[in-house]
Enzyme design. Structure first.
Site, PDB file in Angstrom:
ATOM      1  N   GLU A 168      -8.191   3.221   1.952  1.00  0.00           N
ATOM      2  CA  GLU A 168      -7.683   2.240   2.592  1.00  0.00           C
ATOM      3  C   GLU A 168      -8.521   1.155   2.709  1.00  0.00           C
ATOM      4  O   GLU A 168      -8.258  -0.199   2.439  1.00  0.00           O
ATOM      5  CB  GLU A 168      -7.110   2.777   4.044  1.00  0.00           C
ATOM      6  CG  GLU A 168      -6.262   1.422   4.792  1.00  0.00           C
ATOM      7  CD  GLU A 168      -5.883   2.261   6.015  1.00  0.00           C
ATOM      8  OE1 GLU A 168      -6.305   3.324   6.335  1.00  0.00           O
ATOM      9  OE2 GLU A 168      -5.133   1.458   6.731  1.00  0.00           O
ATOM     10  N   GLY A 208      -3.675   0.163  13.984  1.00  0.00           N
ATOM     11  CA  GLY A 208      -3.170   1.121  15.215  1.00  0.00           C
ATOM     12  C   GLY A 208      -3.841   2.409  15.593  1.00  0.00           C
ATOM     13  O   GLY A 208      -4.121   2.622  16.470  1.00  0.00           O
ATOM     14  N   ALA A 209      -3.930   2.929  14.383  1.00  0.00           N
ATOM     15  CA  ALA A 209      -4.438   4.395  14.410  1.00  0.00           C
ATOM     16  C   ALA A 209      -6.002   4.492  13.838  1.00  0.00           C
ATOM     17  O   ALA A 209      -6.654   5.448  14.293  1.00  0.00           O
ATOM     18  CB  ALA A 209      -3.521   5.584  13.912  1.00  0.00           C
ATOM     19  N   SER A 210      -6.233   3.781  13.005  1.00  0.00           N
ATOM     20  CA  SER A 210      -7.650   3.689  12.233  1.00  0.00           C
ATOM     21  C   SER A 210      -8.093   2.248  11.996  1.00  0.00           C
ATOM     22  O   SER A 210      -7.355   1.261  11.971  1.00  0.00           O
ATOM     23  CB  SER A 210      -7.749   4.469  10.961  1.00  0.00           C
ATOM     24  OG  SER A 210      -7.187   3.717   9.991  1.00  0.00           O
TER      25      SER A 210
HETATM   26  N1  LIG Z   1       1.797  -9.871  16.203  1.00  0.00           N
HETATM   27  C1  LIG Z   1       1.275  -8.944  16.376  1.00  0.00           C
HETATM   28  N2  LIG Z   1       0.248  -9.109  17.473  1.00  0.00           N
HETATM   29  C2  LIG Z   1      -0.491  -8.083  17.791  1.00  0.00           C
HETATM   30  N3  LIG Z   1      -0.775  -6.962  17.112  1.00  0.00           N
HETATM   31  C3  LIG Z   1      -0.063  -6.736  16.347  1.00  0.00           C
HETATM   32  C4  LIG Z   1       0.810  -7.716  15.599  1.00  0.00           C
HETATM   33  N4  LIG Z   1       1.644  -7.339  14.698  1.00  0.00           N
HETATM   34  C5  LIG Z   1       1.012  -6.162  14.527  1.00  0.00           C
HETATM   35  N5  LIG Z   1      -0.050  -5.588  15.240  1.00  0.00           N
HETATM   36  C6  LIG Z   1      -0.947  -4.325  15.495  1.00  0.00           C
HETATM   37  O1  LIG Z   1      -1.508  -4.236  14.648  1.00  0.00           O
HETATM   38  C7  LIG Z   1      -1.392  -2.765  14.214  1.00  0.00           C
HETATM   39  C8  LIG Z   1      -1.333  -2.524  12.768  1.00  0.00           C
HETATM   40  O2  LIG Z   1      -1.577  -1.439  12.539  1.00  0.00           O
HETATM   41  P1  LIG Z   1      -0.627  -0.388  11.432  1.00  0.00           P
HETATM   42  O3  LIG Z   1      -0.883  -1.114  10.082  1.00  0.00           O
HETATM   43  O4  LIG Z   1       0.313  -0.134  11.802  1.00  0.00           O
HETATM   44  O5  LIG Z   1      -1.579   0.989  11.700  1.00  0.00           O
HETATM   45  P2  LIG Z   1      -2.600   1.749  10.721  1.00  0.00           P
HETATM   46  O6  LIG Z   1      -3.431   1.048   9.863  1.00  0.00           O
HETATM   47  O7  LIG Z   1      -3.507   2.249  11.652  1.00  0.00           O
HETATM   48  O8  LIG Z   1      -1.888   2.755   9.903  1.00  0.00           O
HETATM   49  C9  LIG Z   1      -0.862  -2.376  15.233  1.00  0.00           C
HETATM   50  O9  LIG Z   1      -1.581  -1.971  16.457  1.00  0.00           O
HETATM   51  C10 LIG Z   1      -0.026  -3.073  15.679  1.00  0.00           C
HETATM   52  O10 LIG Z   1       0.664  -2.973  17.133  1.00  0.00           O
HETATM   53 CA   LIG Z   2      -2.917  -0.935   8.435  1.00  0.00          CA
END
Ligand SMILES: Nc1ncnc2c1ncn2[C@@H]1O[C@H](COP(=O)(O)OP(=O)(O)O)[C@@H](O)[C@H]1O
Ligand SMILES: [Ca+2]
EC number: 3.6.1.5
Length: 497
Positions: A168, A208-210
């Site tokens: 990633e 959101g998680a990493s």
């Molecule tokens: N417009 C926004 N404003 C603030 N936070 C956002 C917005 N769009 C997405 N996010 C946040 O960005 C993060 C994206 O993480 P994500 O790609 O889903 O997780 P991971 O990459 O850890 O699997 C999440 O915490 C989500 O809530």
């Molecule tokens: Ca992501």
């Protein structure tokens, strides 16, 4: 009579040459056009199945050009409705169904003749990484269901899997440097050149998680676990890349909530300085502790409730975050990121994207702002009352609005105290896109899996090369011009000689 026959023959010869050259010119044009037409636009797509949501990215590139030289662009993105696929534990087939709307849009966008040649990938990130740690059967079931749906479409399905944190990070780094032409550039003289060292950027991704950090350090990477070696266009890169599982902003917030809940027990209400004054949130303990990222208390009733009362105390919020991110411990290595993880000193310019960008963009701090401005903006935001905020931002989702204070402080703690950007703050640019293409790991993933970034320099140019075509046209026009001059001379001088 003899004297007049010679110019006549010459005239016929000249007309013949002229006709032949015109035919040659037409043929060259037809040949060139058919070369262009026979290599139509190609497509590829990747689903980013993140912890909070899934998005589809459709890419395209001209099929008649070298497909390995920075010309892939984003055709469309489609946000899948609902939460991330890891939330479909109770209804795995729903995870597959959720992708249909975006797949239908992609099917309508890609010309039917290209469907079967369009590769489709799904990569799941930290949400599914956590689920597979918790319950592998459930994560396998979800992957099986999304695979079923993807296979039911006419595209060239190439797999749905959980990508590693290292991948990633590295693919995000590839995406940025591919889009900025940091690996290779097409120069005016038609040669491929390798841009100067120092034009390669580092990548900072906050999910959101990493969260991931990837860059080329000054000195060789000491720890093989965070070294990622690549050979792109015949140049070798030794990348440092690390993914902190459980340190995306949503899991970090759970850690803070768990910390607050633990310190307040047995009370079922507790102050949260990262929430605005006037904002209260009641959660079930299961909402906090149902994650491998937080340690469950004993005794633990997942249905018991806890209420967080926002106090909007910016300074306290920041100091509490330092309790869930260990920025002090670095016992095994000379240099660390946070939590005692090896990290060489940051080097060069960086792009910070995903939640880094969303947060800083919302606060008006993207792409760059000075450290004092960042700190004062975060303080004023956190100290605003909830009522005032909602009035000021009626169209922003509540879940984002309430979390920006925490996210902004969290970002500052990991960037400044974790990765140690204090003296290099101006090297970070908070970005979402390069041109019209989003920054994220998906493009790098597709480029890698479709072999679009070869390890050696591109040599072959498909179709008629521009220089060759120009030479051909020049030759034909020259002959035509010469013939007309000869014909003209013969017309004027021929009959009298
Ligand atoms: N417009 C926004 N404003 C603030 N936070 C956002 C917005 N769009 C997405 N996010 C946040 O960005 C993060 C994206 O993480 P994500 O790609 O889903 O997780 P991971 O990459 O850890 O699997 C999440 O915490 C989500 O809530
Ligand atoms: Ca992501």
């Amino acid at each position: 009579m003899k004297l007049q026959l010679k110019p006549l023959l010459l005239g016929v010869a000249v007309v013949a040459i002229t006709c032949m050259t015109i035919i040659a010119l037409i043929l060259t044009l037809v040949n060139r056009q058919s070369a262009e037409l026979s290599y139509s636009t190609q497509y590829g797509m990747v689903f980013d199945a993140g912890s909070s949501h899934t998005a589809l990215f459709l890419y395209q590139w001209p099929g008649n050009k070298e497909n390995d030289t920075g010309i892939v662009s984003q055709t469309l993105t489609c946000d899948v409705k609902g939460d991330g696929i890891s939330s479909y534990v109770a209804n795995p087939s729903g995870a597959g169904q959720s992708l249909r709307e975006c797949l239908d849009i992609a099917r309508a966008t890609v010309p039917a003749s290209q469907h079967s040649k369009t590769p489709v990938y799904l990569g799941a990130t930290a949400g599914m990484r956590l689920l597979s740690l918790q319950n592998e059967t459930q994560s396998d079931e979800i992957l099986k269901e999304v695979t079923k749906t993807l296979q039911s479409y006419p595209f060239d399905f190439r797999g749905a899997r959980i990508i590693t944190g290292m991948e990633e990070g590295a693919y995000g780094w590839i995406t940025i440097n591919y889009l900025l032409e940091g690996f290779i550039k097409y120069a005016f003289d038609g040669k491929w050149i390798h841009p100067k060292a120092g034009t390669i950027l580092g990548a900072l991704d906050l999910g959101g998680a990493s969260t991931q950090i990837s860059f080329i350090p000054k000195d060789p990477v000491n720890d093989p676990q965070s070294a990622f070696a690549l050979q792109l266009y015949s140049y070798r890169y030794k990348l440092y890349s690390h993914s902190y599982l459980c340190y995306g902003k949503d899991q970090a917030l759970r850690k803070l909530q768990a910390y607050l809940q633990n310190t307040s027990r047995p009370s079922s209400t507790v102050n949260n300085p990262c929430y605005h004054k006037g904002y209260n949130l009641t959660l079930k303990l299961g909402d906090i502790y149902d994650s491998p990222c937080v340690v469950k208390p004993t005794p633990y009733d997942p249905l018991a409730q806890i209420t967080f009362l926002g106090t909007g105390d910016s300074a306290l919020c920041m100091s509490l975050i330092e309790k869930v991110v260990d920025v002090t411990n670095c016992s095994f290595y000379p240099d660390c990121g946070f939590n005692g993880v090896y990290q060489p000193p940051v080097n060069g310019e960086f792009f910070a994207f995903s939640a880094y960008f969303y947060t800083f963009d919302f606060l008006g701090l993207a792409p760059r702002a000075s450290l004092p401005e960042v700190n004062s903006t975060i303080d004023s935001y956190c100290n605003m009352t909830w009522d005032a905020l909602v009035v000021e931002h009626p169209n922003v989702k509540v879940k984002y609005l309430r979390d920006y204070c925490f996210s902004a402080h969290y970002i500052m703690v990991i960037l400044i105290k974790g990765y140690k950007f204090e003296t290099n703050w101006d090297k970070i640019s908070f970005q979402k896109q390069v041109g019209d293409t989003d920054i994220g790991w998906t493009l790098g993933y597709m480029l890698n899996l479709t072999n679009m970034i070869p390890s050696d320099r591109p040599l072959v140019v498909i179709g008629v090369q521009n220089s060759q075509w120009a030479a051909e046209v020049f030759f034909v026009v020259f002959i035509l011009f010469l013939s007309l001059i000869i014909l003209g001379i013969l017309c004027v001088w021929g009959p009298t000689s």
